[in-house]
Structure formats: C-alpha cells, structure tokens
Design a protein around this motif. Structure first.
Motif, PDB file in Angstrom:
ATOM      1  N   ASP A  84      10.530  -3.389  -5.745  1.00  0.00           N
ATOM      2  CA  ASP A  84      10.294  -3.803  -7.132  1.00  0.00           C
ATOM      3  C   ASP A  84      11.568  -3.684  -7.963  1.00  0.00           C
ATOM      4  N   CYS A  85      12.332  -2.621  -7.724  1.00  0.00           N
ATOM      5  CA  CYS A  85      13.602  -2.456  -8.446  1.00  0.00           C
ATOM      6  C   CYS A  85      14.574  -3.585  -8.111  1.00  0.00           C
ATOM      7  N   ALA A  86      14.519  -4.055  -6.860  1.00  0.00           N
ATOM      8  CA  ALA A  86      15.389  -5.154  -6.448  1.00  0.00           C
ATOM      9  C   ALA A  86      15.063  -6.436  -7.206  1.00  0.00           C
ATOM     10  N   VAL A  87      13.789  -6.651  -7.513  1.00  0.00           N
ATOM     11  CA  VAL A  87      13.382  -7.820  -8.302  1.00  0.00           C
ATOM     12  C   VAL A  87      14.013  -7.766  -9.689  1.00  0.00           C
ATOM     13  N   THR A 334       1.567  -2.513 -19.786  1.00  0.00           N
ATOM     14  CA  THR A 334       2.333  -3.719 -19.444  1.00  0.00           C
ATOM     15  C   THR A 334       2.635  -3.722 -17.955  1.00  0.00           C
ATOM     16  N   ASP A 335       3.067  -4.870 -17.457  1.00  0.00           N
ATOM     17  CA  ASP A 335       3.595  -4.951 -16.097  1.00  0.00           C
ATOM     18  C   ASP A 335       4.913  -4.173 -16.097  1.00  0.00           C
ATOM     19  N   PRO A 336       5.027  -3.106 -15.305  1.00  0.00           N
ATOM     20  CA  PRO A 336       6.236  -2.292 -15.346  1.00  0.00           C
ATOM     21  C   PRO A 336       7.521  -3.073 -15.072  1.00  0.00           C
ATOM     22  N   ARG A 408       7.462 -14.499 -13.829  1.00  0.00           N
ATOM     23  CA  ARG A 408       6.076 -14.975 -13.865  1.00  0.00           C
ATOM     24  C   ARG A 408       5.893 -16.238 -13.029  1.00  0.00           C
ATOM     25  N   ALA A 409       6.901 -17.092 -13.044  1.00  0.00           N
ATOM     26  CA  ALA A 409       6.809 -18.321 -12.249  1.00  0.00           C
ATOM     27  C   ALA A 409       6.814 -18.017 -10.752  1.00  0.00           C
ATOM     28  N   SER A 410       7.414 -16.899 -10.361  1.00  0.00           N
ATOM     29  CA  SER A 410       7.522 -16.559  -8.940  1.00  0.00           C
ATOM     30  C   SER A 410       6.206 -16.107  -8.332  1.00  0.00           C
ATOM     31  N   GLY A 411       5.289 -15.603  -9.153  1.00  0.00           N
ATOM     32  CA  GLY A 411       4.035 -15.081  -8.635  1.00  0.00           C
ATOM     33  C   GLY A 411       4.192 -13.783  -7.867  1.00  0.00           C
ATOM     34  N   TYR A 412       5.277 -13.061  -8.111  1.00  0.00           N
ATOM     35  CA  TYR A 412       5.552 -11.835  -7.358  1.00  0.00           C
ATOM     36  C   TYR A 412       4.436 -10.807  -7.521  1.00  0.00           C
ATOM     37  N   ARG A 413       3.974 -10.593  -8.732  1.00  0.00           N
ATOM     38  CA  ARG A 413       2.938  -9.582  -8.953  1.00  0.00           C
ATOM     39  C   ARG A 413       1.655  -9.942  -8.199  1.00  0.00           C
ATOM     40  N   ARG A 414       1.304 -11.184  -8.234  1.00  0.00           N
ATOM     41  CA  ARG A 414       0.099 -11.622  -7.521  1.00  0.00           C
ATOM     42  C   ARG A 414       0.264 -11.414  -6.015  1.00  0.00           C
TER      43      ARG A 414
END
Length: 431
Positions: A84-87, A334-336, A408-414
């Motif tokens: 996640d930190c890398a993102v 929030t999304d961290p 958000r466009a990447s859909g990473y969280r999903r």
C-alpha cells in the motif's frame, strides 16, 4: 525493475487527460512568478527533491478509545502495508521511505522486509518503538510506565525492546530511532515528577549507548494522553533537556498534534533549529487534541508557517540542520491511502509556498518593524496557488498529475478488498 501495484498505463492515461490544463496553468503561474524574479522551474526542482516518509501503521484504518471500524482491504501484515505504501509513492513520487513500528511490524527475518522494500522501490526511515502498550507474551506490563517505571526490571525490558528496534533497523537500512512513551500519571501525587524523569533519563542513556555512530535518536513530547494529569515528556523544553543530556546524536521530534491548540509551534521549531536540536517532524493536524487528522486539514496556514521557518533555516544554511520528515496520522473515516496521498501533497504544498517568500524583503520589513508589510510578505506566498508546481513535480518524477483521481481510476482498493479477508470491527485502539 521496480514492481508497480498500479498499472503504469492507468496513470499515463489519466495524466494524458490533464496535460493540456496543467501546461497552461504552469505557464501562467511561471509568468506571474517571473515578474517577482522567481524561476518556477527552480522551485519545481526543489519540490521534486523534497520527500516525506509514510508510517506503516497509517495504511490501516485507525480507531478511537471507543471503537474501530475497519475498511475494505485492510493490510494483513507488514508486507501488505508495504504494498500500500508503494502505491502512495508511485502516484505522488514524494514518499520513498516507510517508517516501521515494532512489534507491530516485526517479522522473523528482517532481510525479508529489505528484499520486499527493494522490489517496490522503498527504503526505510526511522524505527519506532512501542512501550505504550503490552505485546503478546510480554513478561512485564507497561500499565504504569515503561522507561520511567518504578520497577527496574520493567525499565530494563523497555530498554531491551528499543535496542531490538535498533538491531532490526540496522538490518533494513534505517538510521534513526524514534522514542515516544505514554508514561505519566492520571492523579496528583501518583508519581514523583523528579524521580520519574531521572529514571527516564537513565533508561534513555542506556539506549543511546547502543546507537550506531551514524544513527540519531529522536525523543517525542506530548502534553497528555494516555496519561491525563502529567506526562514524563510533556513539552518541547523537557524534550530539549533530554536531547542535550543524551548527547550529539540525540534530537527533538516535533509532532504537530502534540501541542495545546494555541501553542506557537513555528516558534518552537525556530528555537530547536537555533540550538541545533531539531530532529524532525510527525506531520498531521488536530482540532481539539491529538486527533491525528490529515496534514493541513484544519490549519494549513500553520503548516506553512512551520515550513517558513524550515526554509529560512535552509536559506541561511543553519548549522546541523537536516530534519527528518514523516507523516503520523490515524484514518478513521477515509481511505488511508487517499489520506496519505493528500497529506504528502499538502506537506509539499507548504514547502513550495515557503520557497516563494521574498526573504530579502521580509528581513527588511522586520528590521524596520513594519509589522503589516512583514505579514503581507508571508501572506503573498501563502495565497499563491502552487498546485501547478506540485502536479508538474509529480509528473516529472513519473507520478500522477492528479494522484487521487488516478488511484480511484485504478480500482486498487476494490482489488485488494477481494484479495484480503475482511476484518471484523471491535473495540477501540489504533492499527
């Protein structure tokens, strides 16, 4: 080759949509700054070189004393946290290092952390010890203190934990140890102020003796919580005494949320710079207490004023001035990842604004005791919209023009929510 958690084409496609507007805005701001003798490209170059570490615990959902409500895709371990930190760094190009917290991030072989970090293009910043809560299997409790505990065996346990953090840090390339303790008292008379501070200093000296020659140790002050009547390291004056007592490798760490609401934090920063004991920062924001809100969420002007002192020190080449910068926040609603992206950008924003201050004019107004124009000189820099500079710095370094939009466009969280098991909510506490 550095592994990317978000596809490069996702970022480039989003950037392409924004390039025309960014170019126009950057050229317009450049022309405006040029009238004041400021080279926008030089400022952008300095912003590109300014970095802030992200906290490993910051990518998980935080909590309060009352409850914690986990979000989707909670990191299961330190390796998920590093992903996640890398993102965050991929999109902002501002956060190339991660600060670990032990024992939360402890693994059997620290070399695995180093290998995973290297693959992601991440390094490791200051190590953080934890003697403010009890770890599973711990022999002695820190309920009534750690480094200042009345029991010598408990103090030794806390010292040994900090030494363990140093050893882990050596294995992964860290060069600093941050020590924050929750020691203090909840009732008048519970603790002897002098004796508890003496015990703390004795413990810190034992830790200091085990520091490698090229390491620094940062002591962190906090006026209250979890102790609500007194804390052993309660303010910057006590913090300065600690750093002076320990030696040349000891410095003061300033957490922006660890002060009373009306404290002049920028003056504290100036004093610590002047006496060569400013170690660095934990950036966040607060309203009533140590809320650990996103940096710049409540008082961005104060953040700018802090950076005004930092840039002033940089400008006059202050002695022994090399502060560490790290975010320290709790993200409850929030999304961290989004909050850390925003905070990294807000910290860079304050730095960019401070770079625009006309130092020569400001000094002249100060010497002439012209309070109004001195204030206006700062305000002129603060009112400048430096977003084109921040976006261009990200773009030039391979990041995203609009990092939250790209995220958000990447859909990473999903995607990670599908990969990582859901975590049940429960009692209070932080990650």
């Amino acid at each position: 080759m550095t592994e990317q958690r978000i596809a490069g084409e996702t970022v480039s496609d989003d950037n392409e949509k924004r390039m025309g507007a960014l170019k126009a805005d950057y050229e317009a701001l450049g022309a405006r700054l040029a009238r004041d003798g400021i080279d926008i490209d030089a400022v952008t170059g300095k912003v590109c070189e300014f970095f802030v570490a992200v906290p490993s615990w910051g990518v998980g959902t935080g909590g309060t004393r009352f409850a914690r409500f986990p979000g989707p895709g909670e990191p299961r371990n330190i390796f998920d946290k590093l992903d996640d930190c890398a993102v965050i760094h991929q999109l902002t190009r501002a956060t190339p290092t991660v600060s670990l917290h032990i024992p939360w991030d402890k693994v059997d072989d620290p070399r695995r952390l180093k290998t995973h970090g290297d693959a992601l293009g991440l390094g490791f910043d200051a190590m953080n010890s934890n003697t403010f809560s009890d770890a599973p299997g711990q022999e002695r409790s820190y309920k009534f203190g750690s480094l200042s505990h009345t029991d010598a065996a408990t103090r030794r346990q806390a010292v040994e934990h900090n030494i363990e953090c140093i050893e882990i840090g050596k294995a992964i390339g860290s060069k600093a140890l941050t020590v924050w303790i929750g020691d203090g008292s909840n009732f008048p008379g519970q603790t002897n102020f002098t004796r508890s501070f003496e015990r703390y200093l004795e413990s810190m000296k034992a830790i200091y003796q085990r520091l490698p020659e090229d390491w620094r140790i940062f002591s962190e002050h906090k006026m209250y919580e979890p102790a609500f009547y007194s804390t052993v390291v309660q303010d910057w004056g006590t913090n300065y005494l600690i750093a002076t007592e320990l030696g040349d490798k000891a410095y003061c760490l300033v957490d922006l949320g660890h002060h009373a609401p009306n404290v002049n934090i920028e003056m504290i920063v100036a004093r610590l710079i002047q006496f060569r004991k400013l170690g660095g920062f934990h950036f966040n924001d607060s309203k009533y207490g140590d809320d650990d809100l996103d940096a710049g969420a409540i008082d961005p002007h104060r953040l700018f004023l802090v950076f005004n002192e930092l840039v002033d020190a940089e400008h006059r080449r202050a002695e022994n001035f090399h502060p560490a910068h790290m975010i320290d926040q709790s993200h409850n609603v929030t999304d961290p990842i989004e909050s850390l992206i925003r905070s990294a950008n807000e910290i860079r924003r304050a730095y960019a604004q401070a770079l625009l201050v006309n130092r020569k004019a400001l000094e002249g107004y100060q010497d002439d005791n012209d309070a109004l124009m001195a204030s206006e000189t700062l305000k002129a820099a603060y009112r400048t919209d430096v977003e084109p500079i921040l976006a261009m710095a990200r773009l030039q370094a391979g990041g995203a023009v609009d990092p939250i939009a790209a995220y958000r466009a990447s859909g990473y969280r999903r995607r990670i929510a599908e990969e990582r098991p859901a975590v049940a909510g429960g009692g209070g506490g932080i990650v």
